[in-house]
Scaffold this active site. Structure first.
Site, PDB file in Angstrom:
ATOM      1  N   ASP A 123      16.217  29.155  52.086  1.00  0.00           N
ATOM      2  CA  ASP A 123      16.098  29.417  50.656  1.00  0.00           C
ATOM      3  C   ASP A 123      15.244  28.305  50.063  1.00  0.00           C
ATOM      4  O   ASP A 123      15.668  27.150  50.022  1.00  0.00           O
ATOM      5  CB  ASP A 123      17.482  29.441  50.017  1.00  0.00           C
ATOM      6  CG  ASP A 123      17.440  29.714  48.520  1.00  0.00           C
ATOM      7  OD1 ASP A 123      16.326  29.826  47.959  1.00  0.00           O
ATOM      8  OD2 ASP A 123      18.521  29.793  47.905  1.00  0.00           O
ATOM      9  N   THR A 163       3.108  28.537  38.056  1.00  0.00           N
ATOM     10  CA  THR A 163       3.331  27.966  39.387  1.00  0.00           C
ATOM     11  C   THR A 163       2.052  27.970  40.214  1.00  0.00           C
ATOM     12  O   THR A 163       1.811  27.048  41.010  1.00  0.00           O
ATOM     13  CB  THR A 163       4.426  28.742  40.142  1.00  0.00           C
ATOM     14  OG1 THR A 163       3.999  30.089  40.423  1.00  0.00           O
ATOM     15  CG2 THR A 163       5.716  28.786  39.336  1.00  0.00           C
ATOM     16  N   TYR A 173       5.071  32.899  36.659  1.00  0.00           N
ATOM     17  CA  TYR A 173       4.369  32.980  37.946  1.00  0.00           C
ATOM     18  C   TYR A 173       3.000  32.307  37.865  1.00  0.00           C
ATOM     19  O   TYR A 173       2.625  31.523  38.753  1.00  0.00           O
ATOM     20  CB  TYR A 173       4.211  34.452  38.336  1.00  0.00           C
ATOM     21  CG  TYR A 173       3.427  34.684  39.610  1.00  0.00           C
ATOM     22  CD1 TYR A 173       4.026  34.570  40.854  1.00  0.00           C
ATOM     23  CD2 TYR A 173       2.074  35.024  39.565  1.00  0.00           C
ATOM     24  CE1 TYR A 173       3.314  34.793  42.025  1.00  0.00           C
ATOM     25  CE2 TYR A 173       1.348  35.245  40.731  1.00  0.00           C
ATOM     26  CZ  TYR A 173       1.970  35.132  41.951  1.00  0.00           C
ATOM     27  OH  TYR A 173       1.257  35.338  43.095  1.00  0.00           O
ATOM     28  N   SER A 192       6.401  44.739  46.718  1.00  0.00           N
ATOM     29  CA  SER A 192       6.905  44.087  45.511  1.00  0.00           C
ATOM     30  C   SER A 192       5.878  44.099  44.384  1.00  0.00           C
ATOM     31  O   SER A 192       6.218  44.331  43.213  1.00  0.00           O
ATOM     32  CB  SER A 192       7.318  42.644  45.827  1.00  0.00           C
ATOM     33  OG  SER A 192       6.208  41.887  46.304  1.00  0.00           O
TER      34      SER A 192
END
Length: 287
Positions: free
Chosen positions: A91, A185, A182, A221
């Site tokens: 993770d 980042t 997003y 996705s």
């Protein structure tokens, strides 16, 4: 279209072709036996990269959160010709898992020749509603874990004259609506690894850094988020994956895929008003 605009676009196309023509040739044999860690490899681009590396006869470690899916991908990698195909569930929002994934690869493969950072956290495709906690979490997954893993692997990559491959996005070059966390980042990735590229070059490091700027890719996705929202064309994940691998193997500092994404980033600076208009009208949005 004015004469000046035509000249600029023609010059950009010529420069692009010149770079492509003079780029080092990809040697598939150079990847036979190569020790590779690919993140985000349970699906999408990362999964396709794992399969390509397997076909080239590499030794592959893959990581993502879903252990059962990773096991299936690893088994397919072996059937495709990978010399080794191992997996570790991790993770990337965890403080310790990014290091554990790198340490696992170093132990099982005896070092690394390629670290391919590709994982992303899930983020809604919507107007930003002030969710700072989600933005903080996404920054950890999409950016800080990249820096953490790069540092953990750097000594081994230095010894092997290896490559650090960073999968970024066109959205890290030019902002777009509905993906503010997003996009932030990806801008962070480009800034950090762009700076690290210079630092390693100044230190005469053996490690190459390749930053890969991707347009819309037809992963499940991505398609679920943008379907019926935009008419921007999507490009195949398997082709994007192969281009990323070739860029890392030839130690190129940048990849733009598909090729016209490079032109798009240039037009942002040349024609900002026109670019803003196109971006804001590329979506089927009604306030």
């Amino acid at each position: 279209m004015g004469t000046f605009t035509k000249v600029l676009l023609s010059a950009a196309c010529v420069a692009f072709l010149a770079v492509r023509w003079t780029a080092p040739r990809f040697d598939a044999e150079s990847l036979r036996g190569a020790r590779v860690l690919v993140t985000g490899a349970s699906t999408g681009i990362g999964e396709q990269m794992a399969y390509h590396y397997a076909r080239f006869g590499a030794q592959v470690v893959i990581t993502a959160r879903r252990e059962k899916v990773l096991q299936t991908v690893a088994e397919k990698c072996l059937s495709l010709g990978a010399q080794k195909a191992l997996y570790i569930a991790a993770d990337m929002a965890s403080e310790s898992d990014p290091d554990k994934a790198v340490d696992f690869a170093l132990e099982k493969l005896g070092g690394l020749d390629y670290l391919v950072l590709n994982h992303i956290g899930q983020s809604p495709f919507s107007m930003w509603e002030g969710d700072v906690e989600h933005t903080r979490w996404l920054m950890k997954v999409n950016f800080l874990s990249y820096a953490q893993m790069a540092w953990r692997a750097l000594a081994s990559l230095e010894q092997s004259k290896g490559a650090l491959v960073v999968v970024s996005s066109l959205l890290g070059k030019m902002p777009s609506p509905f993906v503010a966390p997003y996009t932030s980042t990806k801008f962070a990735l480009n800034g950090f690894f762009g700076a690290l590229y210079h630092e390693l070059a100044m230190k005469k490091s053996n490690v190459s850094i390749s930053i890969c700027t991707l347009g819309l890719i037809d992963t499940q996705s991505a398609m679920e988020k943008v379907r019926d929202v935009t008419n921007v064309p999507a490009y195949p994940a398997t082709d994007a994956a192969l281009n990323i691998i070739m860029t890392g193997a030839t130690r190129q500092p940048e990849l733009f895929y598909p090729w016209f994404t490079h032109i798009v980033t240039l037009t942002k600076d040349w024609f900002p008003s026109i670019t803003d208009y196109i971006v804001q009208n590329s979506y089927n949005y009604i306030p």
